[in-house]
Write a protein that holds these residues in place. Structure first.
Motif, PDB file in Angstrom:
ATOM      1  N   THR A  65     -12.987  45.629  60.248  1.00 58.33           N
ATOM      2  CA  THR A  65     -12.407  44.336  60.604  1.00 58.33           C
ATOM      3  C   THR A  65     -12.266  44.124  62.113  1.00 58.33           C
ATOM      4  O   THR A  65     -12.578  43.046  62.618  1.00 58.33           O
ATOM      5  N   CYS A  66     -11.802  45.134  62.817  1.00 59.58           N
ATOM      6  CA  CYS A  66     -11.508  44.981  64.249  1.00 59.58           C
ATOM      7  C   CYS A  66     -12.665  45.429  65.144  1.00 59.58           C
ATOM      8  O   CYS A  66     -12.553  45.392  66.376  1.00 59.58           O
ATOM      9  N   ARG A  67     -13.756  45.868  64.560  1.00 58.78           N
ATOM     10  CA  ARG A  67     -14.880  46.374  65.352  1.00 58.78           C
ATOM     11  C   ARG A  67     -15.354  45.306  66.336  1.00 58.78           C
ATOM     12  O   ARG A  67     -15.462  44.140  65.978  1.00 58.78           O
TER      13      ARG A  67
ATOM     14  N   PRO B 233      -9.767  48.967  69.580  1.00 62.44           N
ATOM     15  CA  PRO B 233      -8.384  48.901  69.118  1.00 62.44           C
ATOM     16  C   PRO B 233      -8.306  48.250  67.747  1.00 62.44           C
ATOM     17  O   PRO B 233      -9.114  47.373  67.421  1.00 62.44           O
ATOM     18  N   CYS B 234      -7.359  48.691  66.973  1.00 67.03           N
ATOM     19  CA  CYS B 234      -7.207  48.174  65.616  1.00 67.03           C
ATOM     20  C   CYS B 234      -5.735  47.974  65.334  1.00 67.03           C
ATOM     21  O   CYS B 234      -4.917  48.856  65.588  1.00 67.03           O
ATOM     22  N   THR B 235      -5.409  46.791  64.857  1.00 66.49           N
ATOM     23  CA  THR B 235      -4.018  46.489  64.540  1.00 66.49           C
ATOM     24  C   THR B 235      -3.851  46.195  63.047  1.00 66.49           C
ATOM     25  O   THR B 235      -2.920  45.525  62.635  1.00 66.49           O
ATOM     26  N   CYS B 236      -4.770  46.708  62.272  1.00 64.75           N
ATOM     27  CA  CYS B 236      -4.651  46.520  60.826  1.00 64.75           C
ATOM     28  C   CYS B 236      -3.385  47.208  60.315  1.00 64.75           C
ATOM     29  O   CYS B 236      -2.789  48.003  61.012  1.00 64.75           O
ATOM     30  N   SER B 237      -3.031  46.900  59.092  1.00 64.01           N
ATOM     31  CA  SER B 237      -1.711  47.290  58.594  1.00 64.01           C
ATOM     32  C   SER B 237      -1.491  48.800  58.619  1.00 64.01           C
ATOM     33  O   SER B 237      -2.414  49.597  58.509  1.00 64.01           O
TER      34      SER B 237
ATOM     35  N   VAL C 117     -13.304  53.604  53.018  1.00 65.40           N
ATOM     36  CA  VAL C 117     -13.827  53.628  54.386  1.00 65.40           C
ATOM     37  C   VAL C 117     -13.414  52.318  55.054  1.00 65.40           C
ATOM     38  O   VAL C 117     -13.494  51.247  54.453  1.00 65.40           O
ATOM     39  N   TYR C 118     -12.939  52.419  56.286  1.00 66.31           N
ATOM     40  CA  TYR C 118     -12.451  51.227  56.992  1.00 66.31           C
ATOM     41  C   TYR C 118     -13.540  50.158  57.067  1.00 66.31           C
ATOM     42  O   TYR C 118     -14.672  50.442  57.458  1.00 66.31           O
ATOM     43  N   PRO C 119     -13.226  48.944  56.679  1.00 69.51           N
ATOM     44  CA  PRO C 119     -14.245  47.895  56.596  1.00 69.51           C
ATOM     45  C   PRO C 119     -14.730  47.353  57.947  1.00 69.51           C
ATOM     46  O   PRO C 119     -15.664  46.543  57.977  1.00 69.51           O
TER      47      PRO C 119
END
Ligand code: GLU
Ligand code: ZN
Length: 291
Positions: free
Chosen positions: A128-130, A98-102, A124-126
């Motif tokens: 963060t939520c991995r 799951p990812c709650t980035c902006s 490319v998505y960094p």
């Protein structure tokens, strides 16, 4: 060998123009020439941009061109449970997180339902939520690409997964490249928080469900193919052949967009063009008369 099953998969976010006609007619011809079947799929999961009146206009334009397709009409908006089931398979095997980035970040990574927007030229998505193991309500779900590659046996095993391409842009057999996927595709969103799926997930699930043997679409979407191939391998879906066709451009060499009213099929029709004229404008031969 059975006939090819092709599809045209427009998003009802505007009127069809010459570029769409080229795509639809190319898919139609490939099906027709092999004694196969042409499918239509309305890609209307992007509820913010899809409009029923555009869908109606698309059907009218395609029928005017002489195309026919199976009934009932295949709409992605009616397929959300199938996409949820597919996503669930990835959830239980730990290949999405799951990812709650902006919102902005997510939209950038997710612009694919728009025409030709499967280009991954945003960042490319960094990651963060991995590694998150919670399931916050309202989260998007991203593919854990590295985990997916590992699940498929690692980079060397991945290189055995091939994509057969019959289009004029890069014909031949191409292998998946783990390094390129990581550098160019990354942990893409497979389920948007608002619609529970994404272009990539929906297209892979539907191409399998519709039995598409030849994916015909514009060369702008070629960049999405390795990701689709990887998803097909994860799901154990049959692998289609791809045919990416050239893009139709205006006099200044720009790709046609939905704002190009001058090349809208409706405009050309009003100006007196016939379906045969459209085919001729696109360099396609006139349809054989069928008994
Ligand atoms: N719905 C996409 C578009 O209109 C096409 C998807 C596909 O052909 O894979 O650009
Ligand atoms: Zn995130």
């Amino acid at each position: 060998m059975p006939g090819h099953v092709t599809r045209f998969a427009p998003s009802p976010t505007g009127r069809l123009h010459l570029g769409h006609a080229f795509s639809a007619l190319t898919a139609w011809n490939i099906a027709e020439n092999s004694g196969g079947k042409f499918e239509l799929r309305i890609e209307d999961i992007d509820t913010g941009r899809s409009r029923p009146e555009f869908e109606a206009a698309i059907l009218e334009d395609l029928a005017w061109l002489g195309l026919r397709w199976p009934k009932p009409l295949w709409r992605q908006s009616a397929r959300l449970p199938a996409y949820a089931t597919a996503l669930e398979r990835l959830k239980v095997t730990g290949l999405v997180y799951p990812c709650t980035c902006s919102r902005r970040d997510i939209t950038a990574a997710l612009s694919a339902p728009q025409e030709g927007a499967a280009d991954f030229d945003g960042p490319v998505y960094p990651g963060t939520c991995r590694g998150r193991r919670d399931a916050p309500p309202g989260a998007a779900w991203r593919l854990d690409l590295a985990a997916a590659i590992a699940r498929l046996g690692g980079p060397q095993a991945l290189a055995q997964l091939v994509m057969r391409e019959t289009g004029p842009v890069a014909p031949g057999v191409h292998a998946l490249d783990a390094e390129a996927l990581i550098a160019e595709v990354g942990d893409v969103v497979l389920a948007r928080k608002d619609i529970g799926t994404s272009y990539h997930l929906a297209v892979v699930v539907d191409d399998a469900a519709q039995g598409i043997s030849h994916v015909v679409r514009g060369a702008d979407l070629m960049v999405a193919t390795p990701l689709h191939r990887l998803l097909q391998a994860l799901f154990g879906y049959p692998v289609p052949v791809w045919h990416h066709h050239r893009l139709i451009r205006d006099e200044s060499g720009r790709r046609l967009a939905k704002r190009d009213q001058a090349r809208a099929l409706a405009t050309l029709r009003e100006e007196g063009a016939t379906p045969a004229d459209i085919r001729a404008m696109l360099g396609l031969r006139t349809a054989a008369v069928r008994a």
